[in-house]
Design a protein around this motif. Structure first.
Motif, PDB file in Angstrom:
ATOM      1  N   ILE A  53       0.848  -1.184   0.000  1.00 57.91           N
ATOM      2  CA  ILE A  53       0.000   0.000   0.000  1.00 57.91           C
ATOM      3  C   ILE A  53       0.885   1.237   0.000  1.00 57.91           C
ATOM      4  O   ILE A  53       1.960   1.248   0.605  1.00 57.91           O
ATOM      5  CB  ILE A  53      -0.942   0.007   1.226  1.00 57.91           C
ATOM      6  N   ASN A  54       0.459   2.272  -0.704  1.00 60.11           N
ATOM      7  CA  ASN A  54       1.213   3.514  -0.774  1.00 60.11           C
ATOM      8  C   ASN A  54       0.581   4.526   0.181  1.00 60.11           C
ATOM      9  O   ASN A  54      -0.380   5.212  -0.159  1.00 60.11           O
ATOM     10  CB  ASN A  54       1.225   4.057  -2.205  1.00 60.11           C
ATOM     11  N   LEU A  55       1.142   4.626   1.380  1.00 63.14           N
ATOM     12  CA  LEU A  55       0.590   5.531   2.385  1.00 63.14           C
ATOM     13  C   LEU A  55       0.970   6.979   2.148  1.00 63.14           C
ATOM     14  O   LEU A  55       0.502   7.862   2.867  1.00 63.14           O
ATOM     15  CB  LEU A  55       1.062   5.091   3.781  1.00 63.14           C
ATOM     16  N   ALA A  56       1.804   7.230   1.149  1.00 58.10           N
ATOM     17  CA  ALA A  56       2.128   8.616   0.789  1.00 58.10           C
ATOM     18  C   ALA A  56       1.057   9.227  -0.099  1.00 58.10           C
ATOM     19  O   ALA A  56       1.038  10.447  -0.313  1.00 58.10           O
ATOM     20  CB  ALA A  56       3.489   8.668   0.089  1.00 58.10           C
ATOM     21  N   ASP A  57       0.154   8.401  -0.603  1.00 56.70           N
ATOM     22  CA  ASP A  57      -0.928   8.858  -1.470  1.00 56.70           C
ATOM     23  C   ASP A  57      -2.088   9.344  -0.596  1.00 56.70           C
ATOM     24  O   ASP A  57      -2.674   8.575   0.181  1.00 56.70           O
ATOM     25  CB  ASP A  57      -1.373   7.706  -2.366  1.00 56.70           C
ATOM     26  N   ALA A  58      -2.441  10.617  -0.711  1.00 57.69           N
ATOM     27  CA  ALA A  58      -3.512  11.192   0.099  1.00 57.69           C
ATOM     28  C   ALA A  58      -4.848  10.515  -0.179  1.00 57.69           C
ATOM     29  O   ALA A  58      -5.685  10.365   0.723  1.00 57.69           O
ATOM     30  CB  ALA A  58      -3.624  12.694  -0.163  1.00 57.69           C
ATOM     31  N   GLY A  59      -5.055  10.081  -1.402  1.00 54.79           N
ATOM     32  CA  GLY A  59      -6.294   9.391  -1.736  1.00 54.79           C
ATOM     33  C   GLY A  59      -6.414   8.061  -1.017  1.00 54.79           C
ATOM     34  O   GLY A  59      -7.499   7.677  -0.575  1.00 54.79           O
ATOM     35  N   VAL A  60      -5.295   7.351  -0.903  1.00 52.58           N
ATOM     36  CA  VAL A  60      -5.294   6.072  -0.197  1.00 52.58           C
ATOM     37  C   VAL A  60      -5.591   6.284   1.286  1.00 52.58           C
ATOM     38  O   VAL A  60      -6.371   5.548   1.897  1.00 52.58           O
ATOM     39  CB  VAL A  60      -3.937   5.357  -0.388  1.00 52.58           C
ATOM     40  N   VAL A  61      -4.967   7.300   1.877  1.00 52.49           N
ATOM     41  CA  VAL A  61      -5.198   7.599   3.290  1.00 52.49           C
ATOM     42  C   VAL A  61      -6.669   7.960   3.524  1.00 52.49           C
ATOM     43  O   VAL A  61      -7.266   7.542   4.527  1.00 52.49           O
ATOM     44  CB  VAL A  61      -4.274   8.738   3.752  1.00 52.49           C
ATOM     45  N   PHE A  62      -7.249   8.703   2.600  1.00 50.72           N
ATOM     46  CA  PHE A  62      -8.656   9.081   2.726  1.00 50.72           C
ATOM     47  C   PHE A  62      -9.546   7.845   2.695  1.00 50.72           C
ATOM     48  O   PHE A  62     -10.498   7.731   3.490  1.00 50.72           O
ATOM     49  CB  PHE A  62      -9.043  10.037   1.593  1.00 50.72           C
ATOM     50  N   ARG A  63      -9.259   6.902   1.818  1.00 46.99           N
ATOM     51  CA  ARG A  63     -10.031   5.660   1.743  1.00 46.99           C
ATOM     52  C   ARG A  63      -9.890   4.850   3.023  1.00 46.99           C
ATOM     53  O   ARG A  63     -10.853   4.246   3.506  1.00 46.99           O
ATOM     54  CB  ARG A  63      -9.588   4.837   0.540  1.00 46.99           C
ATOM     55  N   LEU A  64      -8.674   4.830   3.587  1.00 40.63           N
ATOM     56  CA  LEU A  64      -8.453   4.129   4.850  1.00 40.63           C
ATOM     57  C   LEU A  64      -9.288   4.754   5.970  1.00 40.63           C
ATOM     58  O   LEU A  64      -9.880   4.045   6.791  1.00 40.63           O
ATOM     59  CB  LEU A  64      -6.971   4.157   5.228  1.00 40.63           C
ATOM     60  N   GLU A  65      -9.338   6.070   6.008  1.00 41.48           N
ATOM     61  CA  GLU A  65     -10.126   6.743   7.043  1.00 41.48           C
ATOM     62  C   GLU A  65     -11.601   6.380   6.929  1.00 41.48           C
ATOM     63  O   GLU A  65     -12.272   6.151   7.944  1.00 41.48           O
ATOM     64  CB  GLU A  65      -9.924   8.254   6.947  1.00 41.48           C
ATOM     65  N   LYS A  66     -12.112   6.328   5.716  1.00 44.62           N
ATOM     66  CA  LYS A  66     -13.521   5.967   5.531  1.00 44.62           C
ATOM     67  C   LYS A  66     -13.792   4.527   5.958  1.00 44.62           C
ATOM     68  O   LYS A  66     -14.849   4.219   6.526  1.00 44.62           O
ATOM     69  CB  LYS A  66     -13.933   6.179   4.070  1.00 44.62           C
ATOM     70  N   GLU A  67     -12.842   3.627   5.690  1.00 42.33           N
ATOM     71  CA  GLU A  67     -13.009   2.238   6.101  1.00 42.33           C
ATOM     72  C   GLU A  67     -12.966   2.112   7.621  1.00 42.33           C
ATOM     73  O   GLU A  67     -13.716   1.331   8.219  1.00 42.33           O
ATOM     74  CB  GLU A  67     -11.914   1.375   5.471  1.00 42.33           C
ATOM     75  N   LEU A  68     -12.112   2.891   8.254  1.00 43.77           N
ATOM     76  CA  LEU A  68     -12.051   2.900   9.714  1.00 43.77           C
ATOM     77  C   LEU A  68     -13.351   3.433  10.300  1.00 43.77           C
ATOM     78  O   LEU A  68     -13.858   2.889  11.296  1.00 43.77           O
ATOM     79  CB  LEU A  68     -10.866   3.762  10.173  1.00 43.77           C
ATOM     80  N   GLU A  69     -13.895   4.484   9.720  1.00 50.77           N
ATOM     81  CA  GLU A  69     -15.165   5.031  10.199  1.00 50.77           C
ATOM     82  C   GLU A  69     -16.278   4.004  10.064  1.00 50.77           C
ATOM     83  O   GLU A  69     -17.112   3.855  10.973  1.00 50.77           O
ATOM     84  CB  GLU A  69     -15.503   6.294   9.415  1.00 50.77           C
ATOM     85  N   ARG A  70     -16.292   3.286   8.959  1.00 51.26           N
ATOM     86  CA  ARG A  70     -17.307   2.247   8.770  1.00 51.26           C
ATOM     87  C   ARG A  70     -17.165   1.160   9.837  1.00 51.26           C
ATOM     88  O   ARG A  70     -18.157   0.658  10.379  1.00 51.26           O
ATOM     89  CB  ARG A  70     -17.170   1.635   7.380  1.00 51.26           C
ATOM     90  N   ASN A  71     -15.921   0.801  10.156  1.00 49.34           N
ATOM     91  CA  ASN A  71     -15.667  -0.230  11.163  1.00 49.34           C
ATOM     92  C   ASN A  71     -16.174   0.194  12.539  1.00 49.34           C
ATOM     93  O   ASN A  71     -16.826  -0.581  13.252  1.00 49.34           O
ATOM     94  CB  ASN A  71     -14.171  -0.531  11.196  1.00 49.34           C
ATOM     95  N   VAL A  72     -15.891   1.439  12.930  1.00 45.48           N
ATOM     96  CA  VAL A  72     -16.311   1.933  14.233  1.00 45.48           C
ATOM     97  C   VAL A  72     -17.831   2.043  14.295  1.00 45.48           C
ATOM     98  O   VAL A  72     -18.454   1.659  15.301  1.00 45.48           O
ATOM     99  CB  VAL A  72     -15.652   3.290  14.534  1.00 45.48           C
TER     100      VAL A  72
END
Length: 402
Positions: free
Chosen positions: A311-330
């Motif tokens: 995974i490329n964590l330097a990509d802001a788009g990837v980080v944004f997708r991760l945040e949305k997945e975390l929100e869905r999990n919570v």
């Protein structure tokens, strides 16, 4: 002469007012109760267990670097129709006066908890020595007496080990709650909230855990571990919850300090780990057309703790997708936790208190039926905002594409 008399009289008056040592208690006459266990006998009486410190053995074990000098605590039990009677009746077995000013743990047996806690805390609240800040747990699967009887290797006094485990587990994992006697009293007394407490279980051989050899091995034969949350309704234990559901309840109660979430990524389960650094939950009640509703908003920020997939964590788009997945999990954890409480018809979150603050007049009409009628059908909206503040030293994991 008059001058001397004027100087002497104030001193004489002070001497008469001094109380002296009329209420003195010698240390050698006191038995320091560190923990109290409460169970019910077959004939319906209270069985009280008192964990008393053996001062010489605790000090000796510390100096010798182990438990070779004898067990650090002793367990005394007595029965009575009331807790105060059981406490005073214990004087038949203990050669010292039971002293509760240092009691910092109360263990309640599961059978007694299911029968009801009405009156259990009354004597504790009234006792001039007992502190309402004493931690509170429910013995799950064993009696409170057995729980206090297990010897622990790191903290010589097992009550201290349970207390520290409660504290650090809530701070770092978030699936248990650091509750005290005052917390339980407020929950039982409030019509808009029910208490929730942590359960403790015994892993391993109970009989071997009572012996001193249990603390002289690198792998103890028995351990006392935290095990889930106990949900109460009308002072009675009605349900146990574990795992993510328990953490969902802690999210709503705003008791999450740090925890770890794992989410899937690109088809692989438990691929990305997220460690929260701080979190805040706001609960707000609204009333529309005489119908109450609740909104729960969770805000948290943290770091990426591990990445087990490319995974490329330097990509802001990837980080944004991760945040949305975390929100869905919570949101999924919290929604399941609320549904569980609604199914058991017990408002452990204090939603009723929120409605009381928002609409006092409405609350007066519905408070008596809150838990059985209104809370199970309550409309609850859950929103979450999770932010990734740091991704660690490596933006691209060394794991390569297969």
């Amino acid at each position: 002469m008059k001058r001397l008399l004027g100087m002497f009289l104030p001193f004489a008056a002070c001497v008469c007012l001094l109380s002296g040592c009329w209420s003195k208690k010698e240390l050698t006459d006191l038995a320091f109760v560190i923990a109290v266990g409460l169970d019910k006998t077959e004939d319906g009486k209270y069985l009280a267990s008192f964990q008393v410190v053996n001062p010489g053995n605790v000090a000796g074990a510390t100096q010798r670097g182990g438990g070779a000098g004898g067990v650090p605590v002793s367990i005394y039990t007595s029965t009575g129709d009331s807790l105060d009677e059981a406490s005073r009746k214990a004087s038949e077995k203990v050669s010292r006066l039971l002293y509760y000013a240092h009691t910092n743990l109360v263990v309640i047996g599961e059978e007694l908890a299911r029968e009801g806690l009405d009156g259990v805390f009354d004597v504790m609240e009234r006792h001039h020595q007992f502190r309402p800040t004493a931690r509170l747990v429910i013995a799950r699967g064993h009696s409170a007496k057995d729980t206090l009887s297990v010897l622990t290797p790191i903290d010589k006094i097992s009550a201290n080990q349970i207390i520290k485990t409660l504290e650090f587990s809530e701070k770092s994992w978030g699936q248990t709650i650091h509750a005290d006697v005052w917390w339980a009293i407020r929950g039982i007394a409030s019509p808009g909230r029910n208490p929730v407490m942590t359960g403790v279980s015994i892993e391993g051989s109970l009989e071997k855990g009572k012996r001193q050899e249990n603390v002289q091995s690198s792998v103890p034969d028995a351990r006392v571990t935290l095990n889930g949350l106990a949900l109460f309704k009308n002072g009675r234990l009605v349900h146990w919850v574990n795992g993510p559901t328990a953490r969902g309840m802690m999210w709503v109660l705003d008791r999450i300090h740090q925890t770890n979430l794992t989410i899937p990524w690109e088809g692989k389960q438990e691929a990305i780990g997220y460690r929260t650094a701080r979190a805040k939950t706001n609960v707000e009640a609204r009333v529309n057309n005489g119908r109450p509703s609740i909104s729960v908003h969770i805000k948290a920020e943290g770091d990426i703790s591990e990445a087990r997939v490319p995974i490329n964590l330097a990509d802001a788009g990837v980080v944004f997708r991760l945040e949305k997945e975390l929100e869905r999990n919570v949101k999924q954890e919290v929604t399941k936790a609320i549904e569980t409480a609604q199914r058991e018809k017990t408002d452990i979150f204090g939603f009723g208190d929120a409605v009381h603050r928002a609409a006092p007049r409405l609350w007066k009409k519905i408070e008596k039926e809150w838990h059985d009628r209104y809370f199970p059908e309550l409309d609850v909206t859950v929103t979450a905002d999770l932010y990734i503040r740091h991704t660690g030293l490596r933006n691209k994991p060394y794991i390569e594409e297969e």
